[in-house]
Design an enzyme around this catalytic site. Structure first.
Site, PDB file in Angstrom:
ATOM      1  CG  HIS A  52      -1.795   1.161   1.405  1.00 16.77           C
ATOM      2  ND1 HIS A  52      -3.131   1.142   1.077  1.00 16.77           N
ATOM      3  CD2 HIS A  52      -1.557   2.408   1.904  1.00 16.77           C
ATOM      4  CE1 HIS A  52      -3.680   2.312   1.355  1.00 16.77           C
ATOM      5  NE2 HIS A  52      -2.735   3.108   1.861  1.00 16.77           N
ATOM      6  CD  GLU A  53       1.659   3.570   3.732  1.00 20.73           C
ATOM      7  OE1 GLU A  53       1.812   4.621   3.056  1.00 20.73           O
ATOM      8  OE2 GLU A  53       0.707   3.412   4.510  1.00 20.73           O
TER       9      GLU A  53
END
Length: 293
Positions: free
Chosen positions: A211-212
């Protein structure tokens, strides 16, 4: 650089460099004394991204629309990756995650991005014992000092920092457009126990990293802008009114066509629910990195 970098209009490059500077799992920027290092437990995924205004996003999208570069081939963009393991002592409980978990995290990243141009290759791992850096708050003096001391490579290099993030947070990242203004602060920060085999269930299969890194490549949350406007600036992710948690199959919060993209890596669902980047997300990440990284 990652691939060939398009020439940027000087005014817009400076303007965009001030935007999207931090995709942080908190909205607070004030520097406060660091909390004692106790292991954090994330009850829900959360990323209170510092978002650009509607006008700023429109300017970035208009600029990208002028770039006529073809999308690069699947797996053709090698991303040098450096892991910085911050701990307060020996042992996993103190944040000193083993090489086996770093390898597993790299495997998760490459599996998640398998249908995109990006391939992540581990270039090195370093370990730092520093209790103040371990109890990390986003935007703090400790974060700035840590990154200034440890960051490696240029705009094309992914630097991942693992630590015990304050406030029950899972992670945060910088966007491609912020690199020029703050090159030493570029990178991704994740909770040490969110890597595969960690203790931050249901966020312990490595997709906090996925996600990051999505933010680091330029992607917004799928629920960006809610049900109106340009949303996440990607046409093939259905609009979503708010973050999804758990794995709520059939959730539909907007009247537009399509259920909420709960399996998308840029939503907030559990790791075992996430499995998708769309073709549009891949194209946008490629365009942003070709321009800014």
């Amino acid at each position: 650089m990652i691939g060939s970098v398009a020439k940027k209009n000087g005014r817009l490059a400076v303007f965009a460099g001030a935007l999207l500077s931090l995709a942080a799992c908190t909205g607070e920027e004030a520097q406060t004394p660091e909390a004692p290092a106790v292991e954090q437990t994330a009850l829900n995924r959360g990323c209170a991204t510092i978002e650009p205004s509607v006008e700023e996003r429109a300017a970035i999208d208009a600029f990208l629309a002028e770039q006529k570069t073809a999308m690069r081939a699947v797996g053709s963009v090698t991303v040098p990756t450096y892991f910085h393991v911050i701990n307060k002592g020996t042992g996993i409980a103190n944040g000193d995650i083993p090489d086996s978990q770093i390898t597993a995290q790299m495997n998760v990243l490459n599996a998640a991005y398998a249908n995109t141009p990006f391939r992540f290759v581990l270039q090195g791992t370093d370990r730092t014992t520093n209790a103040k850096w371990f109890a990390l708050k986003d935007g703090s003096a400790n974060e700035k000092a840590m990154k200034k001391a440890l960051r490696k490579g240029g705009p094309e290099s992914l630097n991942v920092y693992t630590a015990n993030l304050s406030g029950g947070l899972l992670g945060w990242a910088t966007f491609p457009t912020s690199y020029t203004a703050q090159p030493k602060q570029d990178g991704v920060v994740i909770l040490f126990s969110s890597v595969p085999g960690g203790t931050a269930a249901p966020y312990n299969e490595g997709d906090t990293g996925t996600h990051e890194v999505g933010h680091w490549l330029g992607l917004y949350h799928t629920f960006q802008g809610g049900c109106t406007g340009a949303g996440d600036s990607v046409s093939d992710t259905p609009a979503e009114a708010s973050p999804a948690y758990g794995c709520p199959t059939g959730r539909n919060t907007c009247s537009s066509t399509g259920n909420d993209p709960i399996t998308n890596f840029m939503d907030y669902t559990d790791d075992n629910c996430m499995n998708t980047f769309t073709a549009g997300q891949s194209a946008r990440a490629d365009q942003l990195t070709a321009t800014y990284r």
